[in-house]
Design a protein around this motif. Structure first.
Motif, mmCIF file in Angstrom:
data_model
loop_
_atom_site.group_PDB
_atom_site.id
_atom_site.type_symbol
_atom_site.label_atom_id
_atom_site.label_comp_id
_atom_site.label_asym_id
_atom_site.label_seq_id
_atom_site.Cartn_x
_atom_site.Cartn_y
_atom_site.Cartn_z
ATOM 1 N N SER A 52 0.927 -1.039 -0.056
ATOM 2 C CA SER A 52 -0.097 0.354 0.436
ATOM 3 C C SER A 52 0.436 1.022 -0.084
ATOM 4 C CB SER A 52 -0.786 -0.302 1.140
ATOM 5 O OG SER A 52 -1.205 1.122 1.626
ATOM 6 N N GLY A 53 2.054 1.439 0.909
ATOM 7 C CA GLY A 53 2.350 2.427 1.140
ATOM 8 C C GLY A 53 3.611 2.432 -0.552
ATOM 9 N N LEU A 54 3.734 1.608 -0.962
ATOM 10 C CA LEU A 54 5.443 1.299 -2.452
ATOM 11 C C LEU A 54 3.485 2.541 -3.186
ATOM 12 C CD1 LEU A 54 6.678 -1.942 -2.544
ATOM 13 C CD2 LEU A 54 7.472 0.309 -1.267
ATOM 14 N N ARG A 55 2.397 1.647 -3.796
ATOM 15 C CA ARG A 55 1.085 2.104 -4.351
ATOM 16 C C ARG A 55 1.210 3.588 -3.935
ATOM 17 N NH1 ARG A 55 -3.143 -1.294 -5.809
ATOM 18 N NH2 ARG A 55 -2.461 -2.672 -3.981
ATOM 19 N N ALA A 56 1.535 4.304 -2.594
ATOM 20 C CA ALA A 56 1.126 5.680 -3.036
ATOM 21 C C ALA A 56 2.247 6.483 -3.051
ATOM 22 C CB ALA A 56 1.054 5.713 -1.018
ATOM 23 N N LEU A 57 3.511 6.063 -2.875
ATOM 24 C CA LEU A 57 4.869 6.817 -3.075
ATOM 25 C C LEU A 57 4.852 6.626 -4.633
ATOM 26 C CD1 LEU A 57 6.602 5.026 -0.393
ATOM 27 C CD2 LEU A 57 6.008 7.143 -0.085
ATOM 28 N N GLY A 58 4.089 5.651 -5.463
ATOM 29 C CA GLY A 58 4.911 6.083 -6.827
ATOM 30 C C GLY A 58 6.386 5.148 -7.406
ATOM 31 N N PHE A 59 6.140 4.138 -6.542
ATOM 32 C CA PHE A 59 7.671 2.621 -7.340
ATOM 33 C C PHE A 59 6.816 2.262 -8.789
ATOM 34 C CE2 PHE A 59 9.123 3.293 -3.021
ATOM 35 C CZ PHE A 59 10.356 2.392 -3.242
ATOM 36 N N ILE A 60 7.346 2.237 -9.335
ATOM 37 C CA ILE A 60 7.402 1.652 -10.505
ATOM 38 C C ILE A 60 6.812 0.037 -9.990
ATOM 39 C CG2 ILE A 60 8.067 1.185 -13.606
ATOM 40 C CD1 ILE A 60 7.633 4.576 -12.489
ATOM 41 N N GLY A 61 8.182 -0.561 -9.880
ATOM 42 C CA GLY A 61 8.071 -1.706 -9.775
ATOM 43 C C GLY A 61 9.131 -2.556 -8.536
ATOM 44 N N VAL A 62 8.449 -3.621 -7.573
ATOM 45 C CA VAL A 62 9.885 -4.105 -6.779
ATOM 46 C C VAL A 62 9.914 -6.279 -6.846
ATOM 47 C CG1 VAL A 62 9.214 -2.154 -4.865
ATOM 48 C CG2 VAL A 62 7.636 -4.714 -5.016
ATOM 49 N N SER A 63 10.967 -6.198 -6.686
ATOM 50 C CA SER A 63 11.295 -7.596 -6.676
ATOM 51 C C SER A 63 10.661 -8.530 -5.492
ATOM 52 C CB SER A 63 12.337 -8.121 -6.453
ATOM 53 O OG SER A 63 13.049 -7.453 -7.352
ATOM 54 N N VAL A 64 10.257 -9.301 -4.900
ATOM 55 C CA VAL A 64 9.192 -9.704 -3.725
ATOM 56 C C VAL A 64 10.226 -11.103 -3.419
ATOM 57 C CG1 VAL A 64 6.949 -10.990 -2.503
ATOM 58 C CG2 VAL A 64 7.240 -8.895 -4.239
ATOM 59 N N THR A 65 10.677 -11.072 -1.929
ATOM 60 C CA THR A 65 11.246 -12.429 -2.094
ATOM 61 C C THR A 65 10.547 -12.690 -0.381
ATOM 62 O OG1 THR A 65 13.553 -13.202 -2.165
ATOM 63 C CG2 THR A 65 12.806 -11.502 -1.039
ATOM 64 N N ILE A 66 11.701 -13.771 0.099
ATOM 65 C CA ILE A 66 11.227 -15.154 1.452
ATOM 66 C C ILE A 66 11.513 -13.712 2.330
ATOM 67 C CG2 ILE A 66 11.875 -16.414 2.840
ATOM 68 C CD1 ILE A 66 13.476 -18.094 0.742
ATOM 69 N N PRO A 67 9.808 -13.303 3.303
ATOM 70 C CA PRO A 67 9.193 -14.564 3.273
ATOM 71 C C PRO A 67 7.773 -14.376 2.620
ATOM 72 C CG PRO A 67 8.988 -13.427 5.351
ATOM 73 C CD PRO A 67 9.715 -12.810 4.446
ATOM 74 N N HIS A 68 7.592 -13.753 1.703
ATOM 75 C CA HIS A 68 6.412 -12.287 1.518
ATOM 76 C C HIS A 68 5.500 -12.845 -0.480
ATOM 77 C CE1 HIS A 68 6.830 -9.755 4.364
ATOM 78 N NE2 HIS A 68 8.022 -9.299 3.740
ATOM 79 N N LYS A 69 6.320 -14.317 -0.799
ATOM 80 C CA LYS A 69 6.118 -14.929 -1.904
ATOM 81 C C LYS A 69 5.015 -14.839 -2.498
ATOM 82 C CE LYS A 69 10.723 -15.418 -4.315
ATOM 83 N NZ LYS A 69 11.721 -16.262 -4.636
ATOM 84 N N GLU A 70 3.840 -15.455 -1.495
ATOM 85 C CA GLU A 70 2.451 -16.021 -1.174
ATOM 86 C C GLU A 70 2.219 -15.184 -0.920
ATOM 87 O OE1 GLU A 70 3.029 -19.449 0.013
ATOM 88 O OE2 GLU A 70 4.530 -20.634 -1.266
ATOM 89 N N GLU A 71 2.091 -14.952 0.300
ATOM 90 C CA GLU A 71 0.704 -13.187 1.179
ATOM 91 C C GLU A 71 0.896 -12.091 -0.141
ATOM 92 O OE1 GLU A 71 2.237 -12.280 4.733
ATOM 93 O OE2 GLU A 71 0.764 -10.925 5.262
ATOM 94 N N VAL A 72 1.727 -11.877 -0.762
ATOM 95 C CA VAL A 72 2.132 -10.774 -1.038
ATOM 96 C C VAL A 72 0.422 -11.026 -2.667
ATOM 97 C CG1 VAL A 72 3.660 -11.216 -3.755
ATOM 98 C CG2 VAL A 72 2.666 -8.849 -2.815
ATOM 99 N N MET A 73 0.178 -12.458 -2.710
ATOM 100 C CA MET A 73 -1.193 -12.397 -3.746
ATOM 101 C C MET A 73 -2.000 -11.819 -3.315
ATOM 102 S SD MET A 73 0.140 -15.631 -5.261
ATOM 103 C CE MET A 73 -0.313 -15.924 -6.343
ATOM 104 N N GLY A 74 -2.572 -11.236 -1.501
ATOM 105 C CA GLY A 74 -3.635 -11.326 -1.797
ATOM 106 C C GLY A 74 -3.490 -9.286 -1.720
#
Ligand code: ATR
Length: 281
Positions: A52-74
């Motif tokens: 939610s923070g990255l969305r508001a800050l205007g990030f273009i893209g990020v990588s996601v690594t352990i332990p968030h690869k599954e939870e981020v899908m929600g």
């Protein structure tokens, strides 16, 4: 490049991320591509708040690594169908559609393409036979990519039930570790941590069996030349080191974020230099 109001923001979300090689590789690529951008490591535990923070800050893209690869899908608006099938996302792209206020977050998985593209430099994958050692998270991505490319995958693993479960999920075959000697294949891929520092004498398969393969690939990159790769060279196999998979999956991420072909030679040099620097310090 100077950081200013136009600097594009990229990064990696994980916990921990302090040792990630991604920042050095992505920042080298962004600089070589002439993009005014930075890629920063972000150690986060609350993935929902982070996205939610990255969305508001205007990030273009990020990588996601352990332990968030599954939870981020929600936390996403759209998920690429392949990432959906794998059940894990390692890449986010934020986009504001023309005329819309809301920024959408889209998730992809590039992990499975890393090994696939690295191996495809040496042999055609369709119709090839590949023995994969291991059945953890890394093996899941590697095997998925190979099956997707039309390779015949055989999995072996120390713990039989885990190896059999992965083989069943992918519709490929499993053989117990003590029967590996019966397998002749185009390639062998080690996805376990065997051979990783400090276990530098470790090897996931008996050296005498390496004759049975044309290409041997290791996902361990510390040390860069593992005992497996040394023995494979002695046996006359072509070898692929652990940086290749990391590099190819990152190159696909950069393509998603920038639409441009990333400079893989620059990225690889940055990785090798960083490993050298870490070893020396
Ligand atoms: P990752 O997500 O990095 O793949 P993981 O999920 O912990 O890590 O999986 C590690 C894999 O390496 C597993 O297949 C593991 O075998 P088990 O299923 O029997 O645990 C394998 N592995 C790790 N250490 C090993 C060792 N010393 N010998 C053989 N296999 C090993």
């Amino acid at each position: 490049m100077a950081i200013n109001g136009s600097t594009k923001l990229y990064g990696i979300l994980g916990h921990p991320v302090g040792h990630s090689l991604s920042p050095v590789m992505h920042n080298a690529a962004l600089a070589a591509m002439g993009i005014n951008g930075v890629y920063i490591p972000m150690d986060v535990t609350d993935i929902r708040a982070a996205v939610s923070g990255l969305r508001a800050l205007g990030f273009i893209g990020v990588s996601v690594t352990i332990p968030h690869k599954e939870e981020v899908m929600g936390c996403l608006d759209e998920i690429d169908p392949v990432a959906q099938r794998i059940g894990a996302v390692n890449t986010l792209l934020f986009r504001q559609k023309p005329g819309e206020e809301r920024v959408t977050a889209r998730g992809f998985n590039t992990d499975w393409l890393g090994a696939n593209l690295a191996l495809a430099e040496k042999i055609p994958l369709t119709g090839s036979r590949v023995l994969v050692i291991g059945a953890g998270g890394a093996a899941k991505g590697v095997c998925f990519g190979l099956v997707e490319a039309g390779a015949e995958v055989v999995i072996t693993n120390r713990t039989k039930a885990k190896g059999q479960a992965l083989a069943d999920w992918l519709g490929c075959s499993f053989i117990p570790s003590d029967q590996v000697g019966d397998i002749h294949a185009d390639a062998l891929i080690n996805t376990t941590s065997v051979g990783m520092e400090p276990d530098v004498d470790g090897i996931a398969v008996a050296p005498a069996l390496l004759d049975n393969f044309s290409v041997v690939m290791d996902i361990v990159y510390a040390p860069l030349t593992t005992r497996l790769l040394r023995e494979a060279e002695k046996a006359g196999c072509q070898t692929i080191d652990g940086l290749s998979m990391l590099l190819f999956q990152a190159a696909v991420q950069l393509k998603i974020w920038t639409g441009e072909k990333p400079p893989q030679d620059v990225m690889r040099r940055a990785l090798v230099e960083e490993l050298r620097r870490r070893k020396a310090s």
